[in-house]
Write a protein that holds these residues in place. Sequence first.
Motif, PDB file in Angstrom:
ATOM      1  N   ARG B  44       4.970 -39.093 -31.270  1.00  0.00           N
ATOM      2  CA  ARG B  44       4.502 -40.473 -31.301  1.00  0.00           C
ATOM      3  C   ARG B  44       4.436 -40.986 -32.745  1.00  0.00           C
ATOM      4  NH1 ARG B  44       1.400 -44.283 -28.197  1.00  0.00           N
ATOM      5  NH2 ARG B  44       0.135 -45.500 -29.643  1.00  0.00           N
ATOM      6  N   ILE B  45       3.918 -40.130 -33.625  1.00  0.00           N
ATOM      7  CA  ILE B  45       3.828 -40.522 -35.031  1.00  0.00           C
ATOM      8  C   ILE B  45       5.226 -40.857 -35.563  1.00  0.00           C
ATOM      9  CG2 ILE B  45       3.384 -39.598 -37.351  1.00  0.00           C
ATOM     10  CD1 ILE B  45       0.990 -38.054 -35.971  1.00  0.00           C
ATOM     11  N   LYS B  46       6.187 -40.011 -35.233  1.00  0.00           N
ATOM     12  CA  LYS B  46       7.560 -40.253 -35.699  1.00  0.00           C
ATOM     13  C   LYS B  46       8.096 -41.563 -35.141  1.00  0.00           C
ATOM     14  CE  LYS B  46      10.750 -36.965 -36.333  1.00  0.00           C
ATOM     15  NZ  LYS B  46      11.542 -35.726 -36.141  1.00  0.00           N
ATOM     16  N   ARG B  47       7.917 -41.719 -33.838  1.00  0.00           N
ATOM     17  CA  ARG B  47       8.460 -42.917 -33.195  1.00  0.00           C
ATOM     18  C   ARG B  47       7.855 -44.179 -33.811  1.00  0.00           C
ATOM     19  NH1 ARG B  47       6.381 -44.624 -28.539  1.00  0.00           N
ATOM     20  NH2 ARG B  47       5.565 -42.549 -28.076  1.00  0.00           N
ATOM     21  N   MET B  48       6.544 -44.179 -33.987  1.00  0.00           N
ATOM     22  CA  MET B  48       5.901 -45.386 -34.502  1.00  0.00           C
ATOM     23  C   MET B  48       6.269 -45.644 -35.956  1.00  0.00           C
ATOM     24  SD  MET B  48       2.242 -45.490 -32.648  1.00  0.00           S
ATOM     25  CE  MET B  48       2.162 -47.271 -32.830  1.00  0.00           C
ATOM     26  N   MET B  49       6.321 -44.582 -36.736  1.00  0.00           N
ATOM     27  CA  MET B  49       6.606 -44.788 -38.156  1.00  0.00           C
ATOM     28  C   MET B  49       8.077 -45.102 -38.393  1.00  0.00           C
ATOM     29  SD  MET B  49       4.008 -42.122 -40.059  1.00  0.00           S
ATOM     30  CE  MET B  49       4.116 -42.955 -41.644  1.00  0.00           C
ATOM     31  N   GLU B  50       8.944 -44.505 -37.593  1.00  0.00           N
ATOM     32  CA  GLU B  50      10.364 -44.829 -37.732  1.00  0.00           C
ATOM     33  C   GLU B  50      10.642 -46.277 -37.357  1.00  0.00           C
ATOM     34  OE1 GLU B  50      12.485 -40.438 -37.321  1.00  0.00           O
ATOM     35  OE2 GLU B  50      12.226 -41.659 -35.522  1.00  0.00           O
ATOM     36  N   ALA B  51       9.834 -46.796 -36.428  1.00  0.00           N
ATOM     37  CA  ALA B  51      10.005 -48.200 -36.034  1.00  0.00           C
ATOM     38  C   ALA B  51       9.768 -49.134 -37.221  1.00  0.00           C
ATOM     39  CB  ALA B  51       9.059 -48.533 -34.886  1.00  0.00           C
ATOM     40  N   VAL B  52       9.020 -48.674 -38.222  1.00  0.00           N
ATOM     41  CA  VAL B  52       8.818 -49.486 -39.421  1.00  0.00           C
ATOM     42  C   VAL B  52       9.488 -48.819 -40.631  1.00  0.00           C
ATOM     43  CG1 VAL B  52       6.796 -50.824 -38.707  1.00  0.00           C
ATOM     44  CG2 VAL B  52       6.479 -48.525 -39.614  1.00  0.00           C
ATOM     45  N   HIS B  53      10.652 -48.210 -40.367  1.00  0.00           N
ATOM     46  CA  HIS B  53      11.558 -47.737 -41.421  1.00  0.00           C
ATOM     47  C   HIS B  53      11.098 -46.519 -42.211  1.00  0.00           C
ATOM     48  CE1 HIS B  53      14.540 -51.269 -41.936  1.00  0.00           C
ATOM     49  NE2 HIS B  53      14.203 -51.110 -40.678  1.00  0.00           N
ATOM     50  N   THR B  54      10.150 -45.741 -41.675  1.00  0.00           N
ATOM     51  CA  THR B  54       9.780 -44.505 -42.351  1.00  0.00           C
ATOM     52  C   THR B  54      10.844 -43.451 -42.048  1.00  0.00           C
ATOM     53  OG1 THR B  54       7.485 -45.085 -41.997  1.00  0.00           O
ATOM     54  CG2 THR B  54       7.926 -42.799 -42.609  1.00  0.00           C
ATOM     55  N   GLU B  55      11.125 -42.610 -43.038  1.00  0.00           N
ATOM     56  CA  GLU B  55      12.101 -41.533 -42.823  1.00  0.00           C
ATOM     57  C   GLU B  55      11.356 -40.206 -42.699  1.00  0.00           C
ATOM     58  OE1 GLU B  55      15.209 -42.137 -46.010  1.00  0.00           O
ATOM     59  OE2 GLU B  55      13.965 -43.920 -46.250  1.00  0.00           O
ATOM     60  N   PHE B  56      11.963 -39.258 -41.985  1.00  0.00           N
ATOM     61  CA  PHE B  56      11.323 -37.953 -41.800  1.00  0.00           C
ATOM     62  C   PHE B  56      12.247 -36.836 -42.275  1.00  0.00           C
ATOM     63  CE2 PHE B  56       8.561 -40.519 -39.359  1.00  0.00           C
ATOM     64  CZ  PHE B  56       7.340 -39.854 -39.346  1.00  0.00           C
ATOM     65  N   LEU B  57      11.649 -35.883 -42.961  1.00  0.00           N
ATOM     66  CA  LEU B  57      12.393 -34.727 -43.442  1.00  0.00           C
ATOM     67  C   LEU B  57      11.680 -33.486 -42.893  1.00  0.00           C
ATOM     68  CD1 LEU B  57      14.669 -33.924 -45.479  1.00  0.00           C
ATOM     69  CD2 LEU B  57      12.895 -33.774 -47.225  1.00  0.00           C
ATOM     70  N   GLU B  58      12.377 -32.746 -42.032  1.00  0.00           N
ATOM     71  CA  GLU B  58      11.752 -31.573 -41.404  1.00  0.00           C
ATOM     72  C   GLU B  58      12.008 -30.341 -42.261  1.00  0.00           C
ATOM     73  OE1 GLU B  58      10.166 -31.250 -38.416  1.00  0.00           O
ATOM     74  OE2 GLU B  58      10.379 -33.315 -37.676  1.00  0.00           O
ATOM     75  N   THR B  59      10.954 -29.556 -42.502  1.00  0.00           N
ATOM     76  CA  THR B  59      11.125 -28.369 -43.333  1.00  0.00           C
ATOM     77  C   THR B  59      10.059 -27.334 -42.975  1.00  0.00           C
ATOM     78  OG1 THR B  59      11.187 -27.553 -45.607  1.00  0.00           O
ATOM     79  CG2 THR B  59       9.851 -29.495 -45.203  1.00  0.00           C
ATOM     80  N   THR B  60       9.999 -26.280 -43.744  1.00  0.00           N
ATOM     81  CA  THR B  60       9.039 -25.210 -43.460  1.00  0.00           C
ATOM     82  C   THR B  60       8.184 -24.941 -44.688  1.00  0.00           C
ATOM     83  OG1 THR B  60      10.549 -23.543 -44.286  1.00  0.00           O
ATOM     84  CG2 THR B  60      10.680 -24.045 -41.936  1.00  0.00           C
ATOM     85  N   SER B 191       1.190 -46.439 -43.347  1.00  0.00           N
ATOM     86  CA  SER B 191       1.923 -46.385 -42.079  1.00  0.00           C
ATOM     87  C   SER B 191       3.389 -46.771 -42.188  1.00  0.00           C
ATOM     88  CB  SER B 191       1.230 -47.278 -41.052  1.00  0.00           C
ATOM     89  OG  SER B 191      -0.123 -46.891 -40.929  1.00  0.00           O
ATOM     90  N   GLY B 192       3.891 -46.826 -43.412  1.00  0.00           N
ATOM     91  CA  GLY B 192       5.304 -47.162 -43.582  1.00  0.00           C
ATOM     92  C   GLY B 192       5.555 -47.549 -45.018  1.00  0.00           C
ATOM     93  N   PRO B 193       6.797 -47.904 -45.361  1.00  0.00           N
ATOM     94  CA  PRO B 193       7.036 -48.451 -46.690  1.00  0.00           C
ATOM     95  C   PRO B 193       6.466 -49.871 -46.755  1.00  0.00           C
ATOM     96  CG  PRO B 193       9.066 -48.452 -45.393  1.00  0.00           C
ATOM     97  CD  PRO B 193       8.007 -47.795 -44.546  1.00  0.00           C
TER      98      PRO B 193
END
Lengths: 474, 219
Positions: B44-60, B191-193
Amino acid sequence: MGESSINFAKASSAALQDQQLRGNFRRAMDGLMSKRAVQFADTAEWNGVRALGASVRLRALSKLPELLEKLEANCTKNGIQVHWASTTDEANAIVLSIMQRVNAKLVVKGKSMVSEEMHLNAFLEKRGIECLESDLGEYIVQLDEAMPSHIIMPAIHMNTKQIAHLFKQKIKEAEYTEDVAQLTDLARRVLRKKFATADVGISGVNMAVAETGTLCLVENEGNGRMSTTVPPVHIAVMGLEKVVEKLEDVPPVISLLTRSATAQPITTYVNMISSPRKAGEKDGPDEIHLVILDNGRSGIYADEELRNTLRCIRCGACMNHCPVYTKVGGHAYQAPYPGPIGSILMPQVEGLEKRGELPHACTMCNACVEICPVKIPIVEIMGRLRSEAVHPGDAVRGAGSHASKAEAMVWKGWSMTYASPLAYQFATALLAKLGNAAPASLPLLKEWTNVRAKPRFANRTLHALAREKGIPDV
Amino acid sequence: MSESRNAILGKLRAGRDAHPLTPPESDFAVLRNKRWDGAERLERIKRMMEAVHTEFLETTEADWPTDVQAFLKAQGTRNLLFGPATEAGGRLSAEWAEGGPELIPYADRVETFKERLFDGIDAGITTTLGAIADTGSLIVWPTPEEPRLMSLVPHMHLALLRADALYDTFWQAMTENRWADGMPTNALLISGPSKTADIEQTLAYGVHGPKRLVVVVIR
Ligand code: SF4
């Protein structure tokens, strides 16, 4: 009507002729209304959070003096200096004295409706201090030397083309472009320099938390964070009703505010400030000042019914849904707060002599009441103020100032006629015979007939028709 | 000035005492009942933040410094502002390979490098205290080691988010962690840029704050 009275009727009929303006508003308001509806599509959730929000505001009002004292004590403990101003003049003087002490030449401002109420920019500029609005909408309006036309979207009355021309004309390095991203980037470049060099930052306050001495600001652009973090001095101005009791009261109010205002689940930034820069911290202002403004609010608070005006969280939704505001736009109100909330707040703050017309800028359709996130009975207050305007009293400044002998006589005649069957029969028979002969240009009739057809009187009264059918008069 | 204070408070008190007000009970159930289970929260966090142009980088946990460096290099980022005294900052300086974007420590008072901060920094990296599922928001508490402007002035903000530090609502995060017992100088939800719709309701990103927000999700 007093001499200094503001003429809403005249300004609104001018606005109604402006097709461009009407188009700009219509488009914007339709979009805002439908997007907001999506945010509150879950009715049970809306009812729950709305009831909670209203209770938070009412609880704050129920303890207002104590909470303000607590806010002051906790802010002071945190290192925020608290100032109190009864009037806007006093608030301006406080701000100026801080500026003069630090020898400020340039001020950057985050969006603040209270500072509009204070006419702070004009006040400081007269004293040689440059005051730059940094919210993009406010910046546009300032370049245009105009007033905001909406409390959330100050430049909503302009379209991109108009803004493109304005930028070309007013900003030295501007190339003409109608590309919104480029226009935005231009403002970014101009304002960044100003943030970096400003002596003082001024902001409003969306909520102040008594429990922790915290100032909460919501925004999307980051100009609020810039204004409250970069300059060495931060001055926050707030109306005294903005206090809430507990920190946990903040989330529901913010949720209602951002969803009602711009149909966002939350704004990009929620900025909670509890202290100036502490020892060891590398940025943030060294001084924070909180100016708490009354400007008539304590008078509003004294009246049980009018007090509800102070629940307002300034979301602007009532504007977006108002059939009057959406047609005439914000400027017709000639007030920092337009629309339904402005129509009940301005007369109480500035008096009915000056603002007595505004409660009439309402069709009483109740649309604002249905969407107000904190359930302010706006329309009831509107009615109350209409009545205050014509009856001398002491609840609102300027009560009775709009009393008119002619109107009072008409009402008196009306009530006498209706109290006596004989007078009533005589009057209706007379109007049935002669009413149609009255010219449309008759003084009181003219208000109606200059934009509408004159109604025709039937030549037999309802009573006469009923009698014919065998229904006796009582 | 204190004359006004007493006048205002006196008037308020008289007004209230003449007509006391009994507020309805505040029922927080509507917030308490907002719940999502583990995996759903991050989705949900990804979906909502991506809706306002946030990018996600998955790592460990093991790889994030290297992954961040590779990401920035690919973006052509020239430099990265970081807090050298934090644990994350320690890892960055230790594991930053030669030839990547320049690491710039935020080690002194802002006054000493304001011009460079506003003019010459491409990206800044900060930790977070977690994220909120309800609204898609990062919780950021700046500290002396990670000052306030790091997440605001650089054109790109990278935020480290541990995938297990997730909350349902803002209300849950603040009540569970007892924020009211001691608020920091500045607490933020991001919550976004940075964005604006002030020009004819057209959304534009990067008006005053970061143009890009990259959430680095560490699993
Ligand atoms: S009166 Fe209600 S709808 Fe209007 S601005 Fe205030 S809170 Fe929003």
